[in-house]
Design an enzyme around this catalytic site. Sequence first.
Site, PDB file in Angstrom:
ATOM      1  N   HIS A   1      67.498   4.270  51.128  1.00 47.11           N
ATOM      2  CA  HIS A   1      66.912   5.180  50.347  1.00 47.11           C
ATOM      3  C   HIS A   1      67.736   5.737  48.998  1.00 47.11           C
ATOM      4  O   HIS A   1      68.725   5.281  49.064  1.00 47.11           O
ATOM      5  CB  HIS A   1      66.852   6.829  50.983  1.00 47.11           C
ATOM      6  CG  HIS A   1      68.069   7.096  51.580  1.00 47.11           C
ATOM      7  ND1 HIS A   1      68.610   6.619  52.615  1.00 47.11           N
ATOM      8  CD2 HIS A   1      69.031   8.105  51.209  1.00 47.11           C
ATOM      9  CE1 HIS A   1      69.616   7.324  53.161  1.00 47.11           C
ATOM     10  NE2 HIS A   1      69.959   8.090  52.139  1.00 47.11           N
TER      11      HIS A   1
ATOM     12  N   VAL B   1      71.504   8.566  57.025  1.00 44.54           N
ATOM     13  CA  VAL B   1      70.153   8.188  57.643  1.00 44.54           C
ATOM     14  C   VAL B   1      70.264   6.557  57.388  1.00 44.54           C
ATOM     15  O   VAL B   1      70.071   6.223  56.062  1.00 44.54           O
ATOM     16  CB  VAL B   1      69.102   8.745  56.801  1.00 44.54           C
ATOM     17  CG1 VAL B   1      67.640   8.336  57.467  1.00 44.54           C
ATOM     18  CG2 VAL B   1      68.970  10.408  56.982  1.00 44.54           C
TER      19      VAL B   1
ATOM     20  N   HIS C   1      68.538   8.354  46.173  1.00 41.15           N
ATOM     21  CA  HIS C   1      68.643   9.646  45.717  1.00 41.15           C
ATOM     22  C   HIS C   1      68.219   9.722  44.362  1.00 41.15           C
ATOM     23  O   HIS C   1      68.961   9.129  43.378  1.00 41.15           O
ATOM     24  CB  HIS C   1      69.824  10.343  45.873  1.00 41.15           C
ATOM     25  CG  HIS C   1      70.370  10.456  47.281  1.00 41.15           C
ATOM     26  ND1 HIS C   1      70.431  11.516  48.177  1.00 41.15           N
ATOM     27  CD2 HIS C   1      70.720   9.501  47.892  1.00 41.15           C
ATOM     28  CE1 HIS C   1      70.714  11.393  49.216  1.00 41.15           C
ATOM     29  NE2 HIS C   1      71.141  10.214  49.339  1.00 41.15           N
TER      30      HIS C   1
HETATM   31  P1  5GP Z   1      72.463  10.032  52.875  1.00 38.46           P
HETATM   32  O1  5GP Z   1      73.617  10.970  53.032  1.00 38.46           O
HETATM   33  O2  5GP Z   1      72.169   9.183  53.957  1.00 38.46           O
HETATM   34  O3  5GP Z   1      72.501   9.406  51.551  1.00 38.46           O
HETATM   35  O4  5GP Z   1      71.543  11.290  52.705  1.00 38.46           O
HETATM   36  C1  5GP Z   1      70.350  11.629  53.482  1.00 38.46           C
HETATM   37  C2  5GP Z   1      69.586  12.802  52.928  1.00 38.46           C
HETATM   38  O5  5GP Z   1      68.340  12.679  53.644  1.00 38.46           O
HETATM   39  C3  5GP Z   1      70.241  14.043  52.871  1.00 38.46           C
HETATM   40  O6  5GP Z   1      70.212  14.377  51.154  1.00 38.46           O
HETATM   41  C4  5GP Z   1      69.328  14.889  53.519  1.00 38.46           C
HETATM   42  O7  5GP Z   1      69.283  16.235  52.991  1.00 38.46           O
HETATM   43  C5  5GP Z   1      68.055  14.215  53.543  1.00 38.46           C
HETATM   44  N1  5GP Z   1      67.409  14.393  54.730  1.00 38.46           N
HETATM   45  C6  5GP Z   1      67.670  14.510  56.139  1.00 38.46           C
HETATM   46  N2  5GP Z   1      66.560  14.648  56.932  1.00 38.46           N
HETATM   47  C7  5GP Z   1      65.696  14.883  56.171  1.00 38.46           C
HETATM   48  C8  5GP Z   1      64.203  15.058  56.499  1.00 38.46           C
HETATM   49  O8  5GP Z   1      63.918  15.299  57.512  1.00 38.46           O
HETATM   50  N3  5GP Z   1      63.587  15.350  55.318  1.00 38.46           N
HETATM   51  C9  5GP Z   1      63.855  15.164  54.228  1.00 38.46           C
HETATM   52  N4  5GP Z   1      62.713  15.238  53.289  1.00 38.46           N
HETATM   53  N5  5GP Z   1      65.085  14.830  53.654  1.00 38.46           N
HETATM   54  C10 5GP Z   1      65.940  14.686  54.944  1.00 38.46           C
END
Ligand code: 5GP
Length: 120
Positions: free
Chosen positions: A105, A101, A107
């Site tokens: 962010h 995304v 985590h």
């Molecule tokens: P990334 O891979 O970008 O570090 O993490 C993106 C995170 O966003 C993932 O852990 C995924 O589960 C979470 N995520 C994706 N779409 C949504 C959503 O619509 N709502 C929420 N609460 N989390 C999301």
Amino acid sequence: MEYAYDDQNIFAKILRGEIPNKTVFENDHALAFHDIQPQAPVHVLVIPKGPYMSLDHFARDGSAEEQAGFFGAIAAVCDLVGVEQGFRGISNTRAHGVQDVPHYHMHIIGGKQLGRMLAD
Ligand code: 5GP
């Protein structure tokens, strides 16, 4: 480095209220909510409200107030979710970091004993 923010990303839609979220904490500059696919008993995402794509983008261009608000939100989340025994803060970044995304962010992952930091 050029940062081209896409305001159609899923977290931008969450910030605009177009998609629901399970909010843990909110202040003027940040929102924290439960990850939709938790990887551990505690899995919260903390995001700035401004249009920043990544950790380095936010570190470079976020104002002092935005950065203070963001880290204040992380502190509040840690108080609220019960991670006294520890947790991991992860900011996956762009392709090599496997960022899905493109809105910055952090985590916050915990609530159990985690494994070593990198699987590969
Ligand atoms: P990334 O891979 O970008 O570090 O993490 C993106 C995170 O966003 C993932 O852990 C995924 O589960 C979470 N995520 C994706 N779409 C949504 C959503 O619509 N709502 C929420 N609460 N989390 C999301």
